[in-house]
Design a protein around this motif. Structure first.
Motif, PDB file in Angstrom:
ATOM      1  N   ASN A  44     -49.509   9.485 -35.015  1.00  0.00           N
ATOM      2  CA  ASN A  44     -48.380  10.064 -34.274  1.00  0.00           C
ATOM      3  C   ASN A  44     -48.843  10.757 -33.000  1.00  0.00           C
ATOM      4  O   ASN A  44     -48.212  10.632 -31.942  1.00  0.00           O
ATOM      5  N   ARG A  70     -44.665  17.733 -30.774  1.00  0.00           N
ATOM      6  CA  ARG A  70     -43.834  16.678 -31.354  1.00  0.00           C
ATOM      7  C   ARG A  70     -44.469  16.128 -32.639  1.00  0.00           C
ATOM      8  O   ARG A  70     -43.776  15.824 -33.615  1.00  0.00           O
ATOM      9  N   ALA A  74     -42.921  16.209 -36.436  1.00  0.00           N
ATOM     10  CA  ALA A  74     -42.728  14.971 -37.196  1.00  0.00           C
ATOM     11  C   ALA A  74     -43.446  15.007 -38.541  1.00  0.00           C
ATOM     12  O   ALA A  74     -43.044  14.309 -39.486  1.00  0.00           O
TER      13      ALA A  74
END
Length: 221
Positions: A44, A70, A74
């Motif tokens: 990610n 981010r 996630a």
């Protein structure tokens, strides 16, 4: 006959420098996540870094901050600004892959070397100094105002070198950041350093080498 370019141009981070973002993430979050979760976190983090550089210019510290935030969101991990800063400040300390200095030095005796890097001016020279070979020119994303894979950096580099796409050979371990764009701009001579970052993609037309030790042979050196 073996093509002898006017310049060999390189991606730096990942291709020449061991760009240890995965290790940096492990050093901070490894105790919080299981191994499968850590692998997903690293995937990610890489994906969000790419996404962050596709838009308007921002400083690389902001790229790292946004992409890490981010990624944490996630993966259900608490985000701290100081962790992003720690990773950003690690970047200039990273040295080359072990195969790089000898291969580069041999090529540099015959053909001028150039770097086009997604870096800040304040970071990159510390990494370049560890590569063990002289460079004719080092161009950063900060200088061009955009990050690869956007085309502007490549166009800026060609203008600054005073040559065309067919005069250079571009070397990278990444299709997504470098070799796809080089292909689209008409750079016919490309070398893919297969460091396991991405699968092969023969459509883009390149010479494959396992490491920089194989680079002199591409040019008959």
């Amino acid at each position: 006959m073996t093509f002898r370019p006017k310049f060999i141009t390189f991606d730096c981070y990942g291709t020449l420098t061991n760009f240890d973002m995965a290790g940096a993430a492990r050093r901070i979050y490894g105790d919080m996540l299981s191994e499968p979760a850590m692998i997903q976190f690293i995937k990610n983090f890489a994906a969000y870094r790419l996404d962050e550089i596709l838009g308007a210019w921002k400083r690389y510290a902001q790229v790292v901050h946004n992409s890490l935030e981010r990624t944490c969101r996630a993966n259900g991990v608490p985000f701290r600004h100081e962790d992003a800063l720690r990773i950003y400040e690690e970047v200039p300390t990273w040295g080359p892959h072990p195969d790089v200095p000898a291969g580069l030095a041999k090529v540099a005796r015959e053909i001028p070397l150039v770097i086009l890097s997604n870096a800040m001016n304040s970071q990159i020279m510390s990494n370049v100094e560890k590569l063990g070979a002289p460079f004719h020119l080092v161009i950063t994303a900060e200088e061009t105002g955009s990050y690869k894979p956007q085309m502007n950096g490549f166009e800026y580099m060609l203008d600054k070198l005073g040559c065309g796409p067919k005069d250079i050979c571009h070397v990278s371990s990444s299709f997504r950041y470098d070799l796809m764009t080089a292909h689209d701009l008409g750079i016919e001579s490309k070398v893919w350093v297969n460091r396991g970052h991405e699968p092969a993609n023969p459509h883009y037309g390149y010479t494959e080498i396992a490491d920089i030790g194989g680079l002199p042979g591409v040019f008959g050196l």
